[in-house]
Motif scaffolding. Structure first.
Motif, PDB file in Angstrom:
ATOM      1  N   PHE A 216      44.344  52.852  45.524  1.00  0.00           N
ATOM      2  CA  PHE A 216      42.886  52.981  45.506  1.00  0.00           C
ATOM      3  C   PHE A 216      42.303  52.626  46.859  1.00  0.00           C
ATOM      4  CE2 PHE A 216      44.489  51.552  41.434  1.00  0.00           C
ATOM      5  CZ  PHE A 216      44.020  52.536  40.575  1.00  0.00           C
ATOM      6  N   ASP A 217      41.141  53.225  47.128  1.00  0.00           N
ATOM      7  CA  ASP A 217      40.325  52.883  48.285  1.00  0.00           C
ATOM      8  C   ASP A 217      39.254  51.920  47.798  1.00  0.00           C
ATOM      9  OD1 ASP A 217      38.623  52.693  50.399  1.00  0.00           O
ATOM     10  OD2 ASP A 217      38.155  54.840  50.519  1.00  0.00           O
ATOM     11  N   TYR A 218      39.365  50.620  48.165  1.00  0.00           N
ATOM     12  CA  TYR A 218      38.435  49.664  47.593  1.00  0.00           C
ATOM     13  C   TYR A 218      37.068  49.705  48.282  1.00  0.00           C
ATOM     14  CZ  TYR A 218      39.748  46.384  51.396  1.00  0.00           C
ATOM     15  OH  TYR A 218      39.979  45.784  52.590  1.00  0.00           O
ATOM     16  N   GLN A 219      36.946  50.464  49.384  1.00  0.00           N
ATOM     17  CA  GLN A 219      35.618  50.603  49.960  1.00  0.00           C
ATOM     18  C   GLN A 219      34.770  51.552  49.107  1.00  0.00           C
ATOM     19  OE1 GLN A 219      36.401  51.852  53.973  1.00  0.00           O
ATOM     20  NE2 GLN A 219      36.563  49.750  54.723  1.00  0.00           N
ATOM     21  N   GLY A 220      35.381  52.674  48.724  1.00  0.00           N
ATOM     22  CA  GLY A 220      34.642  53.599  47.868  1.00  0.00           C
ATOM     23  C   GLY A 220      35.043  53.514  46.419  1.00  0.00           C
ATOM     24  N   ALA A 239      37.421  48.731  39.170  1.00  0.00           N
ATOM     25  CA  ALA A 239      36.202  47.984  39.453  1.00  0.00           C
ATOM     26  C   ALA A 239      36.440  46.482  39.333  1.00  0.00           C
ATOM     27  CB  ALA A 239      35.091  48.431  38.496  1.00  0.00           C
ATOM     28  N   THR A 240      37.204  46.106  38.319  1.00  0.00           N
ATOM     29  CA  THR A 240      37.510  44.681  38.148  1.00  0.00           C
ATOM     30  C   THR A 240      38.336  44.165  39.322  1.00  0.00           C
ATOM     31  OG1 THR A 240      37.490  44.976  35.743  1.00  0.00           O
ATOM     32  CG2 THR A 240      38.559  42.991  36.607  1.00  0.00           C
ATOM     33  N   ILE A 241      39.324  44.952  39.761  1.00  0.00           N
ATOM     34  CA  ILE A 241      40.163  44.533  40.884  1.00  0.00           C
ATOM     35  C   ILE A 241      39.334  44.423  42.157  1.00  0.00           C
ATOM     36  CG2 ILE A 241      42.096  45.207  42.360  1.00  0.00           C
ATOM     37  CD1 ILE A 241      43.396  46.475  39.950  1.00  0.00           C
ATOM     38  N   VAL A 242      38.439  45.391  42.408  1.00  0.00           N
ATOM     39  CA  VAL A 242      37.625  45.378  43.620  1.00  0.00           C
ATOM     40  C   VAL A 242      36.771  44.120  43.671  1.00  0.00           C
ATOM     41  CG1 VAL A 242      35.725  46.515  44.814  1.00  0.00           C
ATOM     42  CG2 VAL A 242      37.624  47.860  43.926  1.00  0.00           C
ATOM     43  N   ASN A 243      36.198  43.739  42.535  1.00  0.00           N
ATOM     44  CA  ASN A 243      35.410  42.504  42.502  1.00  0.00           C
ATOM     45  C   ASN A 243      36.285  41.282  42.756  1.00  0.00           C
ATOM     46  OD1 ASN A 243      33.024  43.888  41.975  1.00  0.00           O
ATOM     47  ND2 ASN A 243      33.372  43.867  39.754  1.00  0.00           N
ATOM     48  N   THR A 244      37.509  41.321  42.228  1.00  0.00           N
ATOM     49  CA  THR A 244      38.417  40.191  42.413  1.00  0.00           C
ATOM     50  C   THR A 244      38.924  40.114  43.839  1.00  0.00           C
ATOM     51  OG1 THR A 244      39.117  40.500  40.123  1.00  0.00           O
ATOM     52  CG2 THR A 244      40.484  39.079  41.497  1.00  0.00           C
ATOM     53  N   VAL A 245      39.102  41.263  44.496  1.00  0.00           N
ATOM     54  CA  VAL A 245      39.620  41.314  45.853  1.00  0.00           C
ATOM     55  C   VAL A 245      38.740  40.550  46.826  1.00  0.00           C
ATOM     56  CG1 VAL A 245      39.969  42.894  47.802  1.00  0.00           C
ATOM     57  CG2 VAL A 245      40.971  43.406  45.583  1.00  0.00           C
ATOM     58  N   LYS A 246      37.428  40.471  46.506  1.00  0.00           N
ATOM     59  CA  LYS A 246      36.515  39.774  47.401  1.00  0.00           C
ATOM     60  C   LYS A 246      36.900  38.304  47.565  1.00  0.00           C
ATOM     61  CE  LYS A 246      32.722  42.880  46.161  1.00  0.00           C
ATOM     62  NZ  LYS A 246      31.395  42.987  45.502  1.00  0.00           N
ATOM     63  N   SER A 247      37.550  37.761  46.539  1.00  0.00           N
ATOM     64  CA  SER A 247      37.952  36.357  46.618  1.00  0.00           C
ATOM     65  C   SER A 247      39.459  36.179  46.786  1.00  0.00           C
ATOM     66  CB  SER A 247      37.499  35.608  45.358  1.00  0.00           C
ATOM     67  OG  SER A 247      38.082  36.214  44.198  1.00  0.00           O
ATOM     68  N   ARG A 248      40.248  37.145  46.274  1.00  0.00           N
ATOM     69  CA  ARG A 248      41.709  37.058  46.379  1.00  0.00           C
ATOM     70  C   ARG A 248      42.269  38.420  46.752  1.00  0.00           C
ATOM     71  NH1 ARG A 248      44.245  34.836  41.053  1.00  0.00           N
ATOM     72  NH2 ARG A 248      42.790  36.382  40.190  1.00  0.00           N
ATOM     73  N   LEU A 261      47.015  44.883  28.565  1.00  0.00           N
ATOM     74  CA  LEU A 261      47.410  45.388  29.880  1.00  0.00           C
ATOM     75  C   LEU A 261      47.604  44.225  30.839  1.00  0.00           C
ATOM     76  CD1 LEU A 261      45.017  48.430  30.364  1.00  0.00           C
ATOM     77  CD2 LEU A 261      47.407  48.457  29.680  1.00  0.00           C
ATOM     78  N   MET A 262      48.722  44.246  31.561  1.00  0.00           N
ATOM     79  CA  MET A 262      48.976  43.306  32.643  1.00  0.00           C
ATOM     80  C   MET A 262      48.901  44.087  33.946  1.00  0.00           C
ATOM     81  SD  MET A 262      52.191  41.072  31.186  1.00  0.00           S
ATOM     82  CE  MET A 262      53.238  42.525  31.050  1.00  0.00           C
ATOM     83  N   VAL A 263      48.024  43.682  34.858  1.00  0.00           N
ATOM     84  CA  VAL A 263      47.799  44.425  36.099  1.00  0.00           C
ATOM     85  C   VAL A 263      48.091  43.503  37.281  1.00  0.00           C
ATOM     86  CG1 VAL A 263      46.191  45.763  37.473  1.00  0.00           C
ATOM     87  CG2 VAL A 263      46.027  45.801  34.967  1.00  0.00           C
ATOM     88  N   ALA A 264      49.051  43.906  38.104  1.00  0.00           N
ATOM     89  CA  ALA A 264      49.338  43.218  39.357  1.00  0.00           C
ATOM     90  C   ALA A 264      48.805  44.067  40.498  1.00  0.00           C
ATOM     91  CB  ALA A 264      50.837  42.984  39.526  1.00  0.00           C
ATOM     92  N   TYR A 265      48.178  43.443  41.479  1.00  0.00           N
ATOM     93  CA  TYR A 265      47.610  44.201  42.588  1.00  0.00           C
ATOM     94  C   TYR A 265      47.821  43.452  43.895  1.00  0.00           C
ATOM     95  CZ  TYR A 265      43.734  40.864  42.562  1.00  0.00           C
ATOM     96  OH  TYR A 265      43.008  39.721  42.629  1.00  0.00           O
ATOM     97  N   ALA A 276      48.077  48.883  42.928  1.00  0.00           N
ATOM     98  CA  ALA A 276      48.051  48.203  41.636  1.00  0.00           C
ATOM     99  C   ALA A 276      49.074  48.822  40.706  1.00  0.00           C
ATOM    100  CB  ALA A 276      46.659  48.290  41.002  1.00  0.00           C
ATOM    101  N   ILE A 277      49.747  47.971  39.928  1.00  0.00           N
ATOM    102  CA  ILE A 277      50.677  48.432  38.896  1.00  0.00           C
ATOM    103  C   ILE A 277      50.270  47.782  37.583  1.00  0.00           C
ATOM    104  CG2 ILE A 277      53.067  48.530  38.135  1.00  0.00           C
ATOM    105  CD1 ILE A 277      53.972  48.424  40.956  1.00  0.00           C
ATOM    106  N   ALA A 278      50.058  48.618  36.582  1.00  0.00           N
ATOM    107  CA  ALA A 278      49.647  48.127  35.261  1.00  0.00           C
ATOM    108  C   ALA A 278      50.807  48.271  34.289  1.00  0.00           C
ATOM    109  CB  ALA A 278      48.438  48.916  34.751  1.00  0.00           C
TER     110      ALA A 278
END
Length: 638
Positions: A216-220, A239-248, A261-265, A276-278
């Motif tokens: 994914f492109d987390y900018q867009g 969307a959830t990952i992008v929000n999380t990326v701001k802190s981690r 679902l287990m999602v590693a990114y 990301a792999i789900a």
């Protein structure tokens, strides 16, 4: 031969042993099944989590390194992009194609002018294509020429079909651009990224139906590529990952109804992408149910195999004593088939088999009562037979190969085993010798040895032939054939590093007058002597080759123009320094010989044909001839 009293069995104990062995086997099988199911249920989820975390780390590193290489390639091509290189046509389709030919992720690379039109491309079909403004960065502001930007994903194969209906199949590409200021205008290098490159790798790595890979492109917050679409509403996961990326920048989260679902990114540190792999717990558990059913089937089959194997072994035991008798009968048959002789304690022959008589050619009456010395072929010394006798007379078995003489005068080879038989007191009472006739085997071995020597001689002849084919017979240096092979290796199209190279053409001055005045024998002597002198002045990694007549060529890999100039001057100087001795009418004469040398050097040998380098060196040679001879003329390759 074994007697029956030597074998002792207890049937009751043996049956108890088999019963215990059966129970232990079944206990091990079903205990392993229960333990395996228990650990599988507890470790399936943890295994999936570890697997997707490891794959996420590995694949993100692969994506980052791939994009790093792409960025470096865009920056390098931007650095050599100038108005003059564009105007003079140095940014040709062939050059650009070679630039990316080994890069599997770049489908094409194209230079776009400030109006959005392709003016140079590694793919000829892209030339002249007018690209939409959405494909290029905003050109209203100041662009950093050192920055590489990543753009949209297009449902097309390459730039030439952008704006046309999308082709059939899952064909996509991703755009990366780099700005190139040219005066008041700004051009862009546009790299078409083959997303199938990532999908092919993912398909080889991810063979689990319970996992999905996404880039994914987390900018867009756009999906760039995916493998094994499985997770519904994966855009919400993004969307959830992008929000999380701001802190981690990397992590693990649960998602979906019941957190199934287990999602590693992981986020790239240098590029705006998320790998990301789900993993789907529900699918994993469904797979586990099949595995547990399979394990139960395996346990049942293993139990049946234990019954079958132990049943076979038990039947084998029941036949054991009968088989001993059968083995004794087989021993009799073997003694009737092999050459067998039996001797008394004093060494006299007391019994021989029919096969022994057939091979040796003697009758039974001629052999009985005689010593084995009657078969002596004279090949072995007395010490050999004394050592044999000492071995068997001390109660030890002797084994070896020797040659015996037939009655008719011929010879035969035997592989012999002499067994001393002892009495109840342990004393040797007689000797039994078993012979195998290996005469044909010995003859075959000698034949094979002869054939091996012939093959070695043929191989040496072939090696000599290869040397002759690549060597000039007069001077002993390489010929034109060897030169062609050497230059193909020196200018290899797949070389990773760019190294300079120099080529010389050498021609002896006024050599025709030597042949006309003193004869071709004198000319040959001159050629041999100058070739010897030149060979001593160059490296083993260089090549001196006779081009024809009095013309020679020297190839100097990894040699700059300045270094080659020094080598050329050494060759010219060593030629003129000492006169060459020849014989004319049985009188030694000394001829002053000089050489003219044309030298050409290049820093980009892989961009040039060997023929063009040789032609340029030849032109420099003729310039040296016209300039008065005995000199070096140097040029740079175009």
């Amino acid at each position: 031969m074994a007697d029956g009293h030597e074998f002792h069995v207890e049937p009751k104990k043996f049956r108890l042993f088999f019963t215990a062995l059966l129970l232990v086997g079944l206990l091990v099988i079903w205990s392993a099944f229960v333990i395996g199911v228990h650990f599988e249920e507890r470790s399936e989820e943890e295994s999936l989590k570890n697997r997707i975390e490891i794959n996420t780390l590995m694949l993100e590193d692969h994506v980052s390194r791939t994009l790093d290489a792409l960025v470096a390639r865009l920056k390098s091509v931007s650095a050599i992009t100038t108005p003059s290189s564009l105007r003079e046509g140095r940014l040709s389709t062939g050059m650009l194609y070679k630039l990316i030919s080994e890069d599997h992720v770049i489908r094409s690379i194209s230079l776009v002018d400030d109006s959005g039109r392709v003016v140079a491309s590694s793919l000829e079909r892209n030339d002249g294509k007018l690209l939409p403004d959405s494909m290029l960065p905003d050109r209203s502001g100041q662009l950093d020429a050192s920055e590489v930007r990543f753009g949209q994903v297009f449902q097309n194969r390459d730039l030439y079909d952008v704006g046309s209906p999308a082709p059939s199949g899952d064909v996509k590409f991703w755009v990366a651009t780099a700005a190139v200021p040219m005066g008041q205008k700004t051009y862009h290098w546009v790299a078409v990224i083959n997303l199938g490159f990532f999908k092919n790798l993912w398909a080889r790595i991810d063979n689990d139906d319970a996992t999905e890979i996404g880039l994914f492109d987390y900018q867009g917050q756009n999906l760039i590529s995916y493998h094994d679409a499985m997770v519904p509403h994966f855009d919400k996961v993004v969307a959830t990952i992008v929000n999380t990326v701001k802190s981690r920048q990397r992590g693990f989260l649960d998602f979906g109804e019941g957190h199934h679902l287990m999602v590693a990114y992981r986020t790239s540190l240098t590029h705006p992408v998320i790998l990301a792999i789900a993993g789907d717990r529900q699918r994993l558990f469904a797979q586990g149910a099949k595995d547990r059913q399979f394990l139960a089937t395996v346990a049942v089959i293993a139990s049946l195999l234990v019954f079958a194997v132990l049943g076979v072994l038990y039947r084998w035991y029941l036949r054991y004593e009968a088989s001993v008798i059968e083995m004794a009968n087989q021993a009799k048959a073997i003694s009737a088939h092999l050459m067998v002789s039996e001797s008394a304690q004093n060494g006299k022959i007391i019994r021989v088999s029919d096969t022994f008589l057939e091979v040796s050619g003697y009758s039974r009456e001629e052999v009985i009562g005689q010593y084995h010395g009657m078969f002596n072929s004279g090949l072995y010394s007395k010490e050999f037979y004394r050592s044999l006798w000492n071995t068997v007379s001390s109660g030890n078995i002797w084994k070896g190969i020797f040659r015996n003489r037939k009655k008719a005068g011929g010879y035969y080879w035997v592989n012999a085993t002499i067994v001393p038989f002892t009495d109840a007191w342990g004393k040797v009472s007689r000797y039994v010798c078993f012979y195998s006739d290996i005469t044909e085997a010995i003859a075959l071995s000698e034949k094979l040895d002869h054939e091996y020597r012939l093959r070695e001689e043929l191989s040496q002849m072939n090696r000599d032939l290869v040397t002759d084919l690549n060597t000039d017979p007069l001077t002993g240096v390489a010929n034109r054939r060897a030169l062609d092979s050497f230059t193909r290796q020196a200018i290899a199209p797949d070389r990773k590093l760019t190294q300079p190279m120099s080529v010389m053409m050498l021609d002896l001055d006024k050599f025709k007058s030597v042949n006309d005045t003193y004869g071709h024998g004198a000319g040959d002597a001159v050629l041999r002597e100058v070739a010897r002198r030149w060979t001593q002045q160059i490296r083993t990694s260089d090549m001196l080759a006779r081009f024809g007549g009095e013309e020679f060529c020297v190839v100097l890999p990894q040699t700059s123009s300045a270094q080659a100039q020094r080598v050329a001057e050494k060759l010219r100087a060593v030629t003129a320094a000492t006169p060459v001795e020849i014989m004319h009418n049985d009188t030694p004469l000394f001829l002053n010989v000089t050489v003219s040398i044309g030298l050409v050097s290049t820093d980009w040998p892989q961009h040039l044909e060997v023929k063009s380098l040789l032609q340029a060196a030849d032109e420099a040679l003729y310039e040296a001839k016209r300039g008065g001879r005995n000199r070096v003329v140097s040029r740079r390759a175009a």
